[in-house]
Design an enzyme around this catalytic site. Sequence first.
Site, PDB file in Angstrom:
ATOM      1  N   LYS A 181       0.852  -1.188   0.000  1.00 37.54           N
ATOM      2  CA  LYS A 181       0.000   0.000   0.000  1.00 37.54           C
ATOM      3  C   LYS A 181       0.893   1.245   0.000  1.00 37.54           C
ATOM      4  O   LYS A 181       1.467   1.596   1.025  1.00 37.54           O
ATOM      5  CB  LYS A 181      -0.919   0.045   1.220  1.00 37.54           C
ATOM      6  CG  LYS A 181      -1.992   1.144   1.091  1.00 37.54           C
ATOM      7  CD  LYS A 181      -2.538   1.611   2.413  1.00 37.54           C
ATOM      8  CE  LYS A 181      -1.700   2.667   3.064  1.00 37.54           C
ATOM      9  NZ  LYS A 181      -1.667   3.975   2.329  1.00 37.54           N
ATOM     10  N   GLY A 234       7.289   5.310   7.805  1.00 36.89           N
ATOM     11  CA  GLY A 234       6.374   6.420   8.021  1.00 36.89           C
ATOM     12  C   GLY A 234       6.535   6.995   9.407  1.00 36.89           C
ATOM     13  O   GLY A 234       7.615   6.939  10.003  1.00 36.89           O
ATOM     14  N   THR A 236       6.065   7.783  13.517  1.00 36.72           N
ATOM     15  CA  THR A 236       6.106   7.005  14.752  1.00 36.72           C
ATOM     16  C   THR A 236       4.687   6.750  15.276  1.00 36.72           C
ATOM     17  O   THR A 236       4.388   5.657  15.770  1.00 36.72           O
ATOM     18  CB  THR A 236       6.950   7.742  15.813  1.00 36.72           C
ATOM     19  OG1 THR A 236       8.286   7.889  15.297  1.00 36.72           O
ATOM     20  CG2 THR A 236       6.999   6.982  17.119  1.00 36.72           C
ATOM     21  N   ALA A 237       3.805   7.738  15.146  1.00 35.55           N
ATOM     22  CA  ALA A 237       2.424   7.569  15.626  1.00 35.55           C
ATOM     23  C   ALA A 237       1.716   6.447  14.869  1.00 35.55           C
ATOM     24  O   ALA A 237       1.024   5.611  15.478  1.00 35.55           O
ATOM     25  CB  ALA A 237       1.652   8.878  15.463  1.00 35.55           C
ATOM     26  N   THR A 238       1.887   6.378  13.557  1.00 40.00           N
ATOM     27  CA  THR A 238       1.274   5.294  12.773  1.00 40.00           C
ATOM     28  C   THR A 238       1.889   3.955  13.136  1.00 40.00           C
ATOM     29  O   THR A 238       1.188   2.941  13.211  1.00 40.00           O
ATOM     30  CB  THR A 238       1.439   5.569  11.266  1.00 40.00           C
ATOM     31  OG1 THR A 238       0.840   6.829  10.957  1.00 40.00           O
ATOM     32  CG2 THR A 238       0.783   4.488  10.431  1.00 40.00           C
ATOM     33  N   ALA A 239       3.192   3.934  13.391  1.00 42.58           N
ATOM     34  CA  ALA A 239       3.866   2.685  13.770  1.00 42.58           C
ATOM     35  C   ALA A 239       3.324   2.140  15.086  1.00 42.58           C
ATOM     36  O   ALA A 239       3.206   0.918  15.265  1.00 42.58           O
ATOM     37  CB  ALA A 239       5.363   2.907  13.883  1.00 42.58           C
ATOM     38  N   GLU A 256      10.493   1.628  10.001  1.00 48.23           N
ATOM     39  CA  GLU A 256      11.476   2.697   9.765  1.00 48.23           C
ATOM     40  C   GLU A 256      10.738   4.009   9.907  1.00 48.23           C
ATOM     41  O   GLU A 256       9.884   4.343   9.091  1.00 48.23           O
ATOM     42  CB  GLU A 256      12.105   2.532   8.377  1.00 48.23           C
ATOM     43  CG  GLU A 256      13.392   3.342   8.212  1.00 48.23           C
ATOM     44  CD  GLU A 256      13.149   4.780   7.785  1.00 48.23           C
ATOM     45  OE1 GLU A 256      13.281   5.658   8.663  1.00 48.23           O
ATOM     46  OE2 GLU A 256      12.830   5.021   6.627  1.00 48.23           O
ATOM     47  N   CYS A 290      13.636  11.447   5.797  1.00 51.02           N
ATOM     48  CA  CYS A 290      13.760  11.110   7.221  1.00 51.02           C
ATOM     49  C   CYS A 290      15.177  11.322   7.732  1.00 51.02           C
ATOM     50  O   CYS A 290      15.395  11.476   8.936  1.00 51.02           O
ATOM     51  CB  CYS A 290      13.303   9.676   7.472  1.00 51.02           C
ATOM     52  SG  CYS A 290      14.198   8.444   6.495  1.00 51.02           S
ATOM     53  N   GLU A 394       9.730  16.136  14.879  1.00 57.63           N
ATOM     54  CA  GLU A 394      10.091  16.066  13.472  1.00 57.63           C
ATOM     55  C   GLU A 394       9.215  17.035  12.678  1.00 57.63           C
ATOM     56  O   GLU A 394       7.989  16.907  12.674  1.00 57.63           O
ATOM     57  CB  GLU A 394       9.921  14.643  12.936  1.00 57.63           C
ATOM     58  CG  GLU A 394      10.396  14.499  11.502  1.00 57.63           C
ATOM     59  CD  GLU A 394      10.292  13.077  10.975  1.00 57.63           C
ATOM     60  OE1 GLU A 394      11.220  12.629  10.292  1.00 57.63           O
ATOM     61  OE2 GLU A 394       9.258  12.420  11.250  1.00 57.63           O
TER      62      GLU A 394
END
Length: 490
Positions: A181, A234, A236-239, A256, A290, A394
């Site tokens: 995706k 992507g 950190t919140a999504t991870a 990552e 990044c 970030e």
Amino acid sequence: MPKSSEQHSYLVLENYIGGMFVSCRNYIDSYNPSTGEMYCKVPDSSKEEVDAAVAAAKDAFPDWSARSPQQRAEVLNKLANLIEANMEEFIQAESKDQGKTVTFARAVDIPRSAQNFRFFASSVLHHTTECSQMDHMGCLNYTVRCPVGVAGLISPWNLPLYLLTWKIAPAIATGNTVVAKPSEMTSVTAWMMCKLMEEAGVPPGVVNIVFGTGPRAGDALVAHPDVPLISFTGSTATAQRITERSAPFCKKLSLELGGKNPAIIFADADLEQCIETTVRSSFSNQGEICLCTSRIYVERSIYSEFLEKFVAAARKWKTGDPSDPSNHNGALISKEHLEKVRSFVALAKSEGAVIHCGEGVDHLDLPEPNKSGYFMPPTVISGISDCSRVMQEEIFGPVTCICPFDTEDEAVVRGNGVRYGLSATVWSRDVGRVHRLAQRLQAGLVWTNCWLVRDLNLPFGGMKHSGVGREGGKDSYHFFTEVKSITIKH
């Protein structure tokens, strides 16, 4: 390359499932960042489309995994050849879709996308496994590595095809099948690559690409019981969300994530080379990498000289129409992201920082078609506290902060003083010093007297909130396979 399907002057993308293009009930508008105009419709896929893609990948797995590494490598090399044969179309599409300059897409994104397939086509042929003898027990032990199954791959919008192929290539080289995706904001080059799959010899179902948002398509993928492995690049919140959703299934995860990367510059640095490289490391690709430098710590004895020369160099880093080869930067990805980046500059100003150039200081003279685009000039800030959100979070835009330091120990403590740990750069002619700092800095990658020099064999990834796991030659091989220990008694 087959011609793009167009309706009302905009592209309409389709999912690629089981070797076929499949339309979707719902679509998302995608915008050209350099003009602010909608130009593309991207499938807003749901669990239904993800389920179909996983089923196709699962069906294709037995045959694909049974092929030899050499046979799979041939397919990867053909795909690389086809990307290169259509290089200019991919370059133009990536620039239009993401906002980056055509120059950057030509120098970095698309060549590296082809190289990812070539690298893993070669790399997969050169791994060895372990063996040990237990003669006193009449036993021989050895290991084998087996593909995992269906790999779920989620890639970001900043380097769209580059980072998508960085995941697809090792996954299929090692015998897995894939449901990928891409970001819904930058889906075009992934769709274009799907048009090459059949000609490259990729069997139906080996690579499936489902377009859509994270909360719908992404969530369905990471929570799917038949997807045992997730590779994500992507935020950190999504991870954190991915970790929660995949935890009940004990999935393998490679994450990552973000960075707040320091550059530490000592008085004995080659200042000319350092400034040229640090401008590039701060602002390349609109600062949307990044690995970009967002905190610059300069030894106090050269701080004033460095700041003056750095600001002058930043002002020469031109921003504008992505198709103009004289421009270094194009547009940021979206209006919302531009407003977010601007808000950090406003916060810095409200906290008493000095904005030396860029946002709110320098006027951008844009061509008429680009006046509604999402542009921001390189912005340099000083006089900001390390505890400010501007120095801790970030920003992911063309913004960097410069601060003086007095001692090596202070520089290390301040360099490590964020929750991230992706990369760092050190500038000094003192060999002992650069080795000491490389050891002490909490970062997955440390460059000294350079930036973004990459050997794809070596591990890539971050510490702390910058990620979990590593990818690269051997690390990707280990991640995309399961190891099995076998004991033979004779």
